[in-house]
Enzyme design. Structure first.
Site, PDB file in Angstrom:
ATOM      1  N   GLY A 183     -24.450  -5.645 -30.651  1.00  0.00           N
ATOM      2  CA  GLY A 183     -22.995  -5.560 -30.501  1.00  0.00           C
ATOM      3  C   GLY A 183     -22.426  -6.937 -30.198  1.00  0.00           C
ATOM      4  O   GLY A 183     -21.327  -7.290 -30.634  1.00  0.00           O
TER       5      GLY A 183
ATOM      6  N   GLN B 203     -18.716   1.047 -26.424  1.00  0.00           N
ATOM      7  CA  GLN B 203     -18.863   2.124 -25.433  1.00  0.00           C
ATOM      8  C   GLN B 203     -18.301   3.454 -25.920  1.00  0.00           C
ATOM      9  O   GLN B 203     -18.519   4.479 -25.273  1.00  0.00           O
ATOM     10  CB  GLN B 203     -18.167   1.735 -24.122  1.00  0.00           C
ATOM     11  CG  GLN B 203     -18.880   0.621 -23.360  1.00  0.00           C
ATOM     12  CD  GLN B 203     -20.207   1.051 -22.750  1.00  0.00           C
ATOM     13  OE1 GLN B 203     -20.466   2.237 -22.526  1.00  0.00           O
ATOM     14  NE2 GLN B 203     -21.069   0.091 -22.491  1.00  0.00           N
TER      15      GLN B 203
ATOM     16  N   SER C  32     -22.838  -0.844 -31.301  1.00  0.00           N
ATOM     17  CA  SER C  32     -24.205  -1.180 -30.903  1.00  0.00           C
ATOM     18  C   SER C  32     -25.045   0.093 -30.865  1.00  0.00           C
ATOM     19  O   SER C  32     -24.620   1.107 -30.307  1.00  0.00           O
ATOM     20  CB  SER C  32     -24.173  -1.834 -29.519  1.00  0.00           C
ATOM     21  OG  SER C  32     -25.476  -2.067 -29.080  1.00  0.00           O
TER      22      SER C  32
ATOM     23  N   CYS D 240     -25.570 -10.782 -13.047  1.00  0.00           N
ATOM     24  CA  CYS D 240     -26.441 -11.289 -11.994  1.00  0.00           C
ATOM     25  C   CYS D 240     -26.748 -12.733 -12.323  1.00  0.00           C
ATOM     26  O   CYS D 240     -27.202 -13.024 -13.416  1.00  0.00           O
ATOM     27  CB  CYS D 240     -27.723 -10.465 -11.990  1.00  0.00           C
ATOM     28  SG  CYS D 240     -28.866 -10.949 -10.731  1.00  0.00           S
TER      29      CYS D 240
END
Ligand code: PLP
Length: 376
Positions: free
Chosen positions: A71, A180, A198, A319
């Site tokens: 994606g 999504q 995706s 992260c």
């Protein structure tokens, strides 16, 4: 202790039908789809079958669907490919939603190197795109607007039909990141010029994406080489992955209950959860999403403890150097840096059950009370 996976917005497990559909192309069907011999032709047919399934699902032409490696690559191709291809000296602005996925937002430095001015369309306190702002920012010097169909972190469904209408009025291209929402929401009324998908978000394999390019629109390819994918995306195709993507879409269309089952699990989870703040109150969200804060407890502490308690969840934030950054989505919503480190995302999907969701809520309640008790 049975682990409970509640991170379906990050990735989803493979459906058995998908694995079955992939195996032949990992074993005897190893021909190169560009080869003219029978082995090659068979591999090419497998890709085209997946292309047909996806174009039928989108309600577009067969030739309007191309495959990519993700994606992310599809969104990069949509935005950078449109910018690189443009010779219009008047259209030098590009608008991106402020709470888009990084695969959209991180195109900004390159767009600026190409001489475009990038502006971010603000979102409201619940991550919904501010349409009034979008309207005032859009003019006939905008080349492209990128707005997602639903936010991956909060699950909030975006007013993309309105964005499409505004883009049409000003002659700007509209890229919609539908990663999504594909198969979860009806995509047909969106009317995007460029739409990206995706496979691994819909129980297909990782490393496969797709882009819908409305007939007549030209993009500069980012991968150059052989003439694969209508000369828009060079590189030998991931035949097994693409076949798996097609199989995932076909299975969900034949059996929509698989995707619908997550709503009951999400609702049972929320009903049984204590002492949390739901960040989204007003707008409609994806049915498998629960985005929450436990005020005073940062997401990192929660996620590490939940992991030990057998729950896989996420914060949606990136992260970096071993610690969680504040979520760019929550910052765009107007949360403080501290609050933006408290957002937690629980996302449900196949094969989560209501019983599992209740068990998960009980473990989350215990996790929160243990963290609070050590602080008192
Ligand atoms: N866009 C959205 C909204 C996403 O949630 C994701 C994945 O997290 C992507 C794009 C990137 O897709 P991929 O993982 O296939 O690169």
């Amino acid at each position: 202790m049975k682990r409970i996976y509640l991170d379906h917005a990050a990735t989803t497990p493979l459906l058995p039908e998908v694995r079955e559909a992939m195996l032949p192309w990992l074993e005897s069907g190893y021909g190169n789809p560009s080869s003219l011999h029978e082995d090659g032709r068979k591999a090419k047919d497998a890709i085209d079958q997946a292309r047909e399934t996806i174009s039928d699902a989108l309600g577009c032409l067969f030739a309007e669907v191309l495959f990519t490696s993700s994606g992310t690559e599809a969104a990069n191709l949509a935005i950078l490919g449109a910018a690189l291809n443009s010779t219009d000296t008047k259209r030098k602005r590009i608008l991106l939603g402020a709470a888009e996925h990084h695969c959209v937002l991180h195109t900004q430095p390159m767009l600026e190197k190409l001489g475009f001015q990038v502006q971010l369309i603000p979102v409201d306190s619940e991550s919904k795109l501010d349409l009034e702002a979008a309207e005032s920012m859009l003019a006939d010097d905008v080349l492209l607007v990128s707005a997602m169909h639903a936010n991956n972190e909060t699950g909030v469904i975006q007013p993309v039909e309105d964005v499409a209408r505004l883009c049409r009025k000003q002659g700007a291209l509209f890229h919609c990141d539908a990663v999504q929402t594909f198969l979860n929401l009806n995509l047909k009324p969106i009317d995007a010029d460029l739409l990206t998908l995706s496979a691994h978000k819909v129980n297909g394999p990782k490393g496969v994406g797709s882009i819908y390019i409305r007939a007549g629109i030209k993009l500069q390819p980012l991968a150059l080489g052989g003439g694969q994918e209508r000369e828009m995306r060079a590189g030998t195709e991931n035949v097994a992955g693409i076949a798996g993507f097609g199989a995932a879409v076909a299975k969900h269309i034949a059996d929509p209950a698989i995707l619908k089952s997550k709503e009951a699990a999400r609702n049972a989870f929320l009903t049984n959860l204590k002492n949390h703040t739901q960040t989204i109150q007003k707008p409609q969200t994806l049915t498998g999403h629960a985005h929450l804060r436990f005020p005073g407890i940062d997401a990192e502490t929660m996620l590490i403890k939940l992991d030990r308690m057998g729950i896989s969840a996420s914060s949606g934030a990136a992260c970096s150097s071993g610690s969680l950054e504040a979520s760019h989505v929550m910052l765009a919503c107007g949360y403080s840096e501290r609050e933006a480190k408290e957002g937690l995302r629980f996302t449900f999907g196949w094969p989560n059950t209501v019983e599992e969701a209740i068990e998960a809520a009980q473990r989350v309640n215990l996790c929160v009370s243990e963290i609070r008790s050590t602080r008192n």
